[in-house]
Design a protein around this motif. Structure first.
Motif, PDB file in Angstrom:
ATOM      1  N   PHE A 417       0.741  -1.272   0.075  1.00 46.66           N
ATOM      2  CA  PHE A 417      -0.164  -0.089  -0.111  1.00 46.66           C
ATOM      3  C   PHE A 417       0.880   1.382  -0.186  1.00 46.66           C
ATOM      4  N   SER A 418       2.082   1.198   0.672  1.00 47.82           N
ATOM      5  CA  SER A 418       2.943   2.323   0.750  1.00 47.82           C
ATOM      6  C   SER A 418       3.357   2.725  -0.539  1.00 47.82           C
ATOM      7  N   ASN A 419       3.993   1.444  -1.120  1.00 47.47           N
ATOM      8  CA  ASN A 419       4.586   1.783  -2.432  1.00 47.47           C
ATOM      9  C   ASN A 419       3.614   2.072  -3.785  1.00 47.47           C
ATOM     10  N   THR A 420       2.519   1.602  -3.455  1.00 47.54           N
ATOM     11  CA  THR A 420       1.276   1.967  -4.294  1.00 47.54           C
ATOM     12  C   THR A 420       0.693   3.361  -4.280  1.00 47.54           C
ATOM     13  N   TYR A 421       0.317   3.771  -2.977  1.00 42.38           N
ATOM     14  CA  TYR A 421      -0.677   4.770  -2.872  1.00 42.38           C
ATOM     15  C   TYR A 421      -0.019   6.071  -2.303  1.00 42.38           C
ATOM     16  N   LEU A 422       1.066   5.775  -1.605  1.00 42.07           N
ATOM     17  CA  LEU A 422       2.031   7.107  -1.167  1.00 42.07           C
ATOM     18  C   LEU A 422       3.080   7.465  -1.703  1.00 42.07           C
ATOM     19  N   THR A 423       3.342   8.969  -1.786  1.00 42.15           N
ATOM     20  CA  THR A 423       4.450   9.115  -2.488  1.00 42.15           C
ATOM     21  C   THR A 423       5.394   9.652  -1.602  1.00 42.15           C
ATOM     22  N   ASN A 424       6.915   9.531  -1.717  1.00 45.34           N
ATOM     23  CA  ASN A 424       7.831   9.816  -0.802  1.00 45.34           C
ATOM     24  C   ASN A 424       7.750   9.811   0.784  1.00 45.34           C
ATOM     25  N   SER A 425       7.169   8.534   1.149  1.00 44.66           N
ATOM     26  CA  SER A 425       6.820   8.245   2.503  1.00 44.66           C
ATOM     27  C   SER A 425       7.837   7.257   3.138  1.00 44.66           C
ATOM     28  N   HIS A 426       8.179   7.283   4.196  1.00 41.84           N
ATOM     29  CA  HIS A 426       9.214   6.323   4.747  1.00 41.84           C
ATOM     30  C   HIS A 426       8.776   5.942   5.989  1.00 41.84           C
ATOM     31  N   VAL A 427       9.387   4.839   6.533  1.00 40.50           N
ATOM     32  CA  VAL A 427       9.122   4.114   8.066  1.00 40.50           C
ATOM     33  C   VAL A 427      10.486   4.342   8.769  1.00 40.50           C
ATOM     34  N   GLU A 428      10.703   5.016  10.080  1.00 42.37           N
ATOM     35  CA  GLU A 428      11.685   4.843  10.766  1.00 42.37           C
ATOM     36  C   GLU A 428      11.570   4.556  12.234  1.00 42.37           C
ATOM     37  N   PHE A 429      12.612   4.119  12.968  1.00 47.48           N
ATOM     38  CA  PHE A 429      12.392   3.568  14.305  1.00 47.48           C
ATOM     39  C   PHE A 429      12.905   4.774  15.209  1.00 47.48           C
ATOM     40  N   ILE A 430      12.080   4.616  15.993  1.00 49.47           N
ATOM     41  CA  ILE A 430      12.534   5.707  17.322  1.00 49.47           C
ATOM     42  C   ILE A 430      12.137   5.128  18.604  1.00 49.47           C
ATOM     43  N   MET A 431      12.913   5.676  19.606  1.00 52.70           N
ATOM     44  CA  MET A 431      12.612   5.048  20.994  1.00 52.70           C
ATOM     45  C   MET A 431      11.435   5.506  21.583  1.00 52.70           C
ATOM     46  N   ARG A 432      10.942   4.728  22.469  1.00 51.96           N
ATOM     47  CA  ARG A 432       9.751   4.748  23.174  1.00 51.96           C
ATOM     48  C   ARG A 432       9.476   6.102  23.712  1.00 51.96           C
ATOM     49  N   GLN A 433      10.595   6.967  24.217  1.00 55.34           N
ATOM     50  CA  GLN A 433      10.639   8.202  24.718  1.00 55.34           C
ATOM     51  C   GLN A 433      10.083   9.412  23.686  1.00 55.34           C
ATOM     52  N   ALA A 434      10.666   9.156  22.342  1.00 49.23           N
ATOM     53  CA  ALA A 434      10.123  10.105  21.307  1.00 49.23           C
ATOM     54  C   ALA A 434       8.715   9.692  20.817  1.00 49.23           C
ATOM     55  N   ASN A 435       8.082   8.654  21.359  1.00 46.58           N
ATOM     56  CA  ASN A 435       6.868   8.069  20.829  1.00 46.58           C
ATOM     57  C   ASN A 435       5.756   8.152  21.718  1.00 46.58           C
ATOM     58  N   GLU A 436       5.880   9.008  22.848  1.00 48.67           N
ATOM     59  CA  GLU A 436       4.859   9.275  23.915  1.00 48.67           C
ATOM     60  C   GLU A 436       3.443   9.449  23.543  1.00 48.67           C
ATOM     61  N   VAL A 437       3.441  10.250  22.462  1.00 44.83           N
ATOM     62  CA  VAL A 437       2.085  10.595  22.183  1.00 44.83           C
ATOM     63  C   VAL A 437       1.302   9.771  21.574  1.00 44.83           C
ATOM     64  N   ALA A 438       1.750   8.892  20.521  1.00 43.77           N
ATOM     65  CA  ALA A 438       1.223   7.775  20.094  1.00 43.77           C
ATOM     66  C   ALA A 438       0.881   6.398  21.083  1.00 43.77           C
ATOM     67  N   HIS A 439       1.976   6.379  21.936  1.00 52.78           N
ATOM     68  CA  HIS A 439       1.733   5.215  23.074  1.00 52.78           C
ATOM     69  C   HIS A 439       0.516   5.880  23.901  1.00 52.78           C
ATOM     70  N   THR A 440       0.374   6.960  24.053  1.00 57.52           N
ATOM     71  CA  THR A 440      -0.562   7.391  25.032  1.00 57.52           C
ATOM     72  C   THR A 440      -2.005   7.178  24.378  1.00 57.52           C
ATOM     73  N   LEU A 441      -2.065   7.611  23.177  1.00 58.13           N
ATOM     74  CA  LEU A 441      -3.267   7.564  22.471  1.00 58.13           C
ATOM     75  C   LEU A 441      -3.578   5.997  22.284  1.00 58.13           C
ATOM     76  N   ALA A 442      -2.616   4.961  22.160  1.00 58.34           N
ATOM     77  CA  ALA A 442      -2.917   3.506  22.009  1.00 58.34           C
ATOM     78  C   ALA A 442      -3.379   3.098  23.525  1.00 58.34           C
ATOM     79  N   ARG A 443      -2.910   3.640  24.771  1.00 58.54           N
ATOM     80  CA  ARG A 443      -3.400   3.131  25.683  1.00 58.54           C
ATOM     81  C   ARG A 443      -4.874   3.684  26.126  1.00 58.54           C
ATOM     82  N   VAL A 444      -5.075   4.522  25.603  1.00 55.03           N
ATOM     83  CA  VAL A 444      -6.799   5.272  25.834  1.00 55.03           C
ATOM     84  C   VAL A 444      -7.438   4.316  24.746  1.00 55.03           C
TER      85      VAL A 444
END
Length: 470
Positions: A417-444
């Motif tokens: 889906f990324s290669n077919t429908y999204l233009t110039n998009s990437h996936v990167e790894f980050i530490m949990r401390q930099a992903n607090e916003v998404a982690h909080t939303l996932a818990r909610v």
């Protein structure tokens, strides 16, 4: 024989439920006793009929008179006060409900089970009868309503969408796959035959590349051999031009098919040129970064460590989507949280959703990324960087292929889906401390009963968003 009035035909179900409730009116039942009676007696009455026929919503609403029995004492003289709707009582106990059946969903699920039997057991007598009558040249998933269908067939076919959404299949040898008629495209439609109106020759001719391709077309008679021959015989710059134009033609084809938008040759070439320039620019920056890291080896570990634990702003014109999954110990479901921000760190949109039953951590993280990519596609955003705190998910997306497990299937679908429908998009790894916003939303998300999309900043992440913008 089902008559014209479906409500009258199946009214006996309501009558049987009411007779049961009336017969219990004089009995002293505790709340626990009423729960047992509703779940194992009343809700079992329409099960057989629901596995064959699609009951009307009006009749199902009337059957839910057992809500009055739950809050009152049964019978018609003393109903009691209904403190909650049946919809909320149908929620799982872990989420604040009583776990009663949602009759509409249960009806569709039972019919979907019949459809699954027709799809997976074609040699059974019932399957042969339905196949001979309604889909002699296809299977259940491709069947149509047909002429003068029975009410049973109408009912089972109405649950086909549930069977299709839950079905999973992988390509084996590939000999029996009809290329044209199967739903290869993400929206569930098939690839139409190539005709004179399909853009193919003109962009290559305009870009002065057709003379490089023509010799391979005359030499080979199938697309894979033509492409691999070109990749081996042409220079790197020529391959880059041909591949980007090929992608842009496919993009134009999808836009023509799904959005009724026709691109000119100039637009196709311009889009390919823009993609190629962005790709070359990204590679130049990557090589420069690699050079800087090799020169300043003493400072590199400190900088990498700092950037991995802090949310980083983007260049102008790009978006970042942080994604995470949550797996609470006291709940049988996994929560997903995703948040989109612009280059200045401003909140664009966020989303929470959940999946039940609970799955493994790797599969859950992969599903979270898959839902985020599909969401970005629906929003029609481009230039999006996805950040996840699962190293395995990021590594597989950027390097891996060929994993036959459930995790690999989900990741392969995300990559497609990324290669077919999204233009110039990437996936990167980050530490949990930099992903607090998404982690909080996932818990909610695990405490909600449905998915939520937020145009404004949710209260649970307001402080986190503004702290990152400082």
């Amino acid at each position: 024989m089902v008559g014209r009035s479906k409500k009258a035909t199946f009214s006996f179900i309501k009558d049987r439920v009411w007779q049961k409730i009336s017969s219990w009116s004089s009995k002293c039942l505790s709340k626990a006793g009423r729960e047992v009676m509703i779940k194992y007696v009343l809700q079992a009455i329409p099960s057989y009929v629901m596995s064959i026929f699609r009951l009307s919503n009006t009749l199902l609403d009337e059957i839910e008179m057992m809500n009055s029995f739950w809050w009152g004492h049964g019978g018609s003289s003393n109903r009691g006060l209904n403190w909650l709707s049946w919809e909320k009582l149908s929620v799982h106990k872990n989420d604040g409900g009583m776990g009663f059946k949602d009759f509409v969903a249960f009806n569709v699920a039972m019919l979907g089970k019949q459809g699954w039997q027709l799809q997976t057991k074609p040699d059974s007598l019932v399957s042969k009868i339905f196949k001979a009558r309604y889909y002699p040249n296809s299977n259940f998933l491709d069947a149509k309503l047909g002429h003068n269908p029975s009410f049973v067939w109408r009912s089972i076919l109405s649950a086909k969408v549930v069977v299709r959404q839950g079905a999973r299949w992988k390509i084996g040898a590939g000999f029996d796959i009809p290329i044209i008629s199967e739903p290869w495209i993400g929206s569930g439609s098939s690839i139409p035959p190539v005709g004179d109106d399909m853009l193919a020759l003109q962009p290559y001719s305009t870009a002065n590349l057709w003379h490089l391709i023509a010799s391979s077309i005359h030499q080979f008679d199938n697309a894979p051999d033509i492409i691999f021959n070109l990749l081996q015989s042409l220079s790197a710059a020529q391959n880059e031009n041909i591949v980007t134009i090929m992608w842009s033609i496919w993009k134009a084809r999808n836009m023509k098919l799904w959005q009724q938008v026709s691109d000119s040759t100039f637009t196709i070439l311009k889009r390919a040129k823009h993609l190629l320039e962005g790709w070359r620019s990204a590679n130049r920056k990557k090589s420069l970064l690699r050079h800087d890291n090799s020169v300043s080896t003493l400072n590199a570990p400190q900088q990498n460590g700092d950037t991995n634990v802090r949310w980083r702003k983007l260049s102008i014109g790009r978006y970042k989507c942080n994604v995470d999954a949550s797996f609470p110990n006291n709940s049988n479901k996994a929560g997903f949280g995703m948040c989109i921000r612009d280059s200045d760190g401003n909140h664009v949109r966020s989303k929470t959703m959940f999946f039940s039953p609970v799955c493994s951590i790797d599969v859950g993280e992969a599903m979270g990324l898959h839902h985020a990519i599909r969401w970005i596609q629906e929003l029609q955003l481009t230039n999006v960087d996805f950040e996840v705190d699962s190293n395995r998910v990021a590594d597989y997306f950027n390097k891996g292929r060929g994993d036959a497990t459930e995790f690999g299937s989900i990741m392969d679908s995300s990559i497609y889906f990324s290669n077919t429908y999204l233009t110039n998009s990437h996936v990167e790894f980050i530490m949990r401390q930099a992903n607090e916003v998404a982690h909080t939303l996932a818990r909610v998300a695990t405490s909600n009963t449905s998915l939520h999309v937020f145009d404004d900043i949710p209260a649970c992440i307001t402080d986190l968003i503004f702290n990152k913008m400082i």
